[in-house]
Design a protein around this motif. Structure first.
Motif, mmCIF file in Angstrom:
data_model
loop_
_atom_site.group_PDB
_atom_site.id
_atom_site.type_symbol
_atom_site.label_atom_id
_atom_site.label_comp_id
_atom_site.label_asym_id
_atom_site.label_seq_id
_atom_site.Cartn_x
_atom_site.Cartn_y
_atom_site.Cartn_z
ATOM 1 N N THR A 164 -7.145 7.607 2.609
ATOM 2 C CA THR A 164 -6.474 6.468 1.997
ATOM 3 C C THR A 164 -7.543 5.461 1.610
ATOM 4 O OG1 THR A 164 -4.546 6.798 3.419
ATOM 5 C CG2 THR A 164 -4.738 4.663 2.324
ATOM 6 N N ALA A 165 -7.399 4.850 0.441
ATOM 7 C CA ALA A 165 -8.267 3.732 0.048
ATOM 8 C C ALA A 165 -7.575 2.436 0.456
ATOM 9 C CB ALA A 165 -8.520 3.759 -1.450
ATOM 10 N N PHE A 166 -8.371 1.382 0.660
ATOM 11 C CA PHE A 166 -7.798 0.130 1.151
ATOM 12 C C PHE A 166 -8.283 -1.064 0.342
ATOM 13 C CE2 PHE A 166 -7.772 2.997 4.785
ATOM 14 C CZ PHE A 166 -6.471 2.843 5.261
ATOM 15 N N THR A 167 -7.385 -2.012 0.176
ATOM 16 C CA THR A 167 -7.722 -3.313 -0.377
ATOM 17 C C THR A 167 -6.918 -4.353 0.391
ATOM 18 O OG1 THR A 167 -7.960 -4.605 -2.418
ATOM 19 C CG2 THR A 167 -5.948 -3.272 -2.195
ATOM 20 N N ASN A 168 -7.210 -5.608 0.152
ATOM 21 C CA ASN A 168 -6.546 -6.679 0.902
ATOM 22 C C ASN A 168 -5.772 -7.578 -0.056
ATOM 23 O OD1 ASN A 168 -5.742 -8.710 2.602
ATOM 24 N ND2 ASN A 168 -7.788 -9.292 3.287
ATOM 25 N N SER A 175 -10.396 -7.524 9.509
ATOM 26 C CA SER A 175 -11.367 -6.599 10.091
ATOM 27 C C SER A 175 -10.710 -5.246 10.313
ATOM 28 C CB SER A 175 -11.891 -7.141 11.426
ATOM 29 O OG SER A 175 -12.629 -8.324 11.232
ATOM 30 N N SER A 176 -11.472 -4.183 10.058
ATOM 31 C CA SER A 176 -10.916 -2.834 10.172
ATOM 32 C C SER A 176 -12.057 -1.832 10.277
ATOM 33 C CB SER A 176 -10.059 -2.513 8.941
ATOM 34 O OG SER A 176 -9.750 -1.131 8.875
ATOM 35 N N ASP A 296 -2.589 -1.353 1.889
ATOM 36 C CA ASP A 296 -2.990 -2.643 2.451
ATOM 37 C C ASP A 296 -3.925 -2.370 3.631
ATOM 38 O OD1 ASP A 296 -3.022 -5.047 4.020
ATOM 39 O OD2 ASP A 296 -1.121 -5.663 3.116
ATOM 40 N N ILE A 297 -5.039 -3.086 3.707
ATOM 41 C CA ILE A 297 -6.017 -2.882 4.767
ATOM 42 C C ILE A 297 -5.402 -3.084 6.153
ATOM 43 C CG2 ILE A 297 -6.801 -5.288 4.728
ATOM 44 C CD1 ILE A 297 -9.048 -2.192 5.287
ATOM 45 N N LYS A 298 -4.247 -3.733 6.218
ATOM 46 C CA LYS A 298 -3.603 -3.944 7.514
ATOM 47 C C LYS A 298 -2.946 -2.678 8.057
ATOM 48 C CE LYS A 298 -2.744 -8.907 7.099
ATOM 49 N NZ LYS A 298 -1.711 -9.977 7.058
#
Length: 416
Positions: A164-168, A175-176, A296-298
């Motif tokens: 999975t790719a992530f953005t915010n 933080s992740s 979502d990075i969350k």
């Protein structure tokens, strides 16, 4: 009529020096040039992947003192990184069995952990060992790889097919483990993993030849697939793999800093013998065909949209170019702080560089030239352009190991 051949036939062609062997990168290039070899013209394709693989551990056995000095180990630390003593007690023998997780962090530095430690062991560096025994004694020693009787890497979840790719999309940084530093909000950047169309499991759907007992290269050492990895399923497969740490090449392995502490990366190469038309057809997949969800990075449970690996890799740079004339030798060098593999310290060490792109994206003085690209995403019916700021996979290493495997097969140093 269905075309097929046997492993024995392919091995005979290898012995006779007549086998047609391609790396996945070579094969995909020919496909994109509309010049793909036919089934009859390809016998083996070597595929590779390199990236953060958290489920990595080492099983180590070593002598820490002469026999009779302590009953058995209760706690063990390597350069401050805790390891699990046992399962074998080794009473009064002066030796210790331990299991060391690649993601375990040092008690002194959360950015230093099992991945960095094990790389140092592979490189032959000295490691400080502290053993606390059940009878209240503390034994201190220094060891190198030559003092380790047995060292086996076991990856419980490796060579993932799906990432999975992530953005915010939020406002506050998050933080992740999927971001080298806290990922700023308002779609300021995208972080992703996966080597796309050269990944072994992308080229063998479902597992026609990649299965339990198959020989592979893990960080340059011959190893074996033990079976499906943890959390593996038909839609999102991964592998459990093991090999001898002492035979590995440290170039293909190491620690990887994230904003949630140290992680670990590995490189895997797997040969795919082209035994049938079905296997051949699976190899025709290209980056455009390999979808990648963006979340979502969350959390991976918060999908935003979808892209593909062509959009993320294209012809973007795999390594930065460093211009020392632009470097201001900052007392607080941000690149030294954010580089996940510690490849920069007043100069770049390309043997440690992962090609993540963090240096080029964060250097205050533009001393690094690297096009890591950007991607257009459609989120909530609007188009958002997001720069790619961190790669957690390395196609350069993956391609190198696939090429190494190809040469080994040709030289009959690796039996299919």
């Amino acid at each position: 009529m269905t075309l097929q051949r046997s492993i024995e036939e392919i091995n005979k062609k290898i012995e006779d020096g007549e086998a047609n062997i391609y790396t996945a990168e070579e094969f995909k290039k020919l496909i994109k040039e509309q010049n793909a070899p036919s089934f009859e013209e390809v016998d083996v394709v070597t595929c590779g992947t390199c990236g953060v693989m958290s489920g990595t551990a080492a099983i180590l056995n070593f002598i820490v003192s002469p026999p009779g000095e302590f009953i058995r180990a209760e706690k063990v630390y390597f350069n401050g990184v805790p390891a699990f003593a046992g399962p074998c007690p080794n009473e009064w023998l002066g030796e210790v069995d331990v299991i060391l997780h690649g993601t375990t962090h040092s008690i002194d530095d959360e950015n230093y952990g099992g991945g960095f430690l094990l790389k140092e062991i592979m490189e032959g560096k000295s490691v400080d060992v502290v053993v606390e025994s059940v009878d209240g004694k503390t034994i201190e020693n220094t060891i190198t790889i030559d003092d380790i009787n047995r060292a086996q890497i076991v990856g419980s979840r490796m060579a993932f097919k799906n990432y999975t790719a992530f953005t915010n999309p939020g406002k506050a940084p998050v933080s992740s483990i999927f971001a080298a530093i806290p990922l700023e909000g308002n779609f300021s950047g995208l972080t992703f993993s996966g080597c796309g169309d050269i990944n072994p499991l992308q080229n063998d759907i479902p597992h026609n030849v990649i299965n339990e007992g198959k020989r592979v290269l893990l960080n340059g050492a011959c190893g074996y697939i033990l079976g499906d990895g943890t959390r593996s399923n038909a839609e999102k497969p991964n592998l459990m793999i093991s090999a001898d740490l002492t035979k590995m090449n440290p170039y293909y392995f190491g620690g990887f800093k994230t904003s949630q502490g140290g992680e670990i990366f590995n490189t895997v190469a797997i040969p795919i013998p082209v035994l049938s038309e079905k296997i051949y057809n699976n190899l025709l997949i290209t980056d455009e065909d390999v979808k990648l969800p963006v979340a979502d990075i969350k959390g991976r449970h918060l999908p935003l949209c979808e892209t593909n690996y062509h959009e993320l890799w294209k012809d973007y740079d795999l390594r930065p170019k460093y211009d020392e004339n632009k470097c201001s030798s900052c007392d607080d060098c941000i690149v030294e702080r954010v580089c996940p593999t510690n490849a920069f310290s007043k100069g770049i060490d390309l043997s440690r560089c992962f090609g993540c792109g963090m240096c080029a994206n964060f250097c205050r003085h533009d001393a690094f030239d690297m096009n890591t690209g950007d991607v257009n995403l459609e989120i909530d019916k609007r188009e958002v352009n997001v720069p790619i700021i961190c790669r957690q996979s390395d196609r350069l290493r993956a391609n190198k190991l696939a090429l190494e495997l190809k040469k080994m097969i040709k030289n009959q140093e690796f039996k299919l």
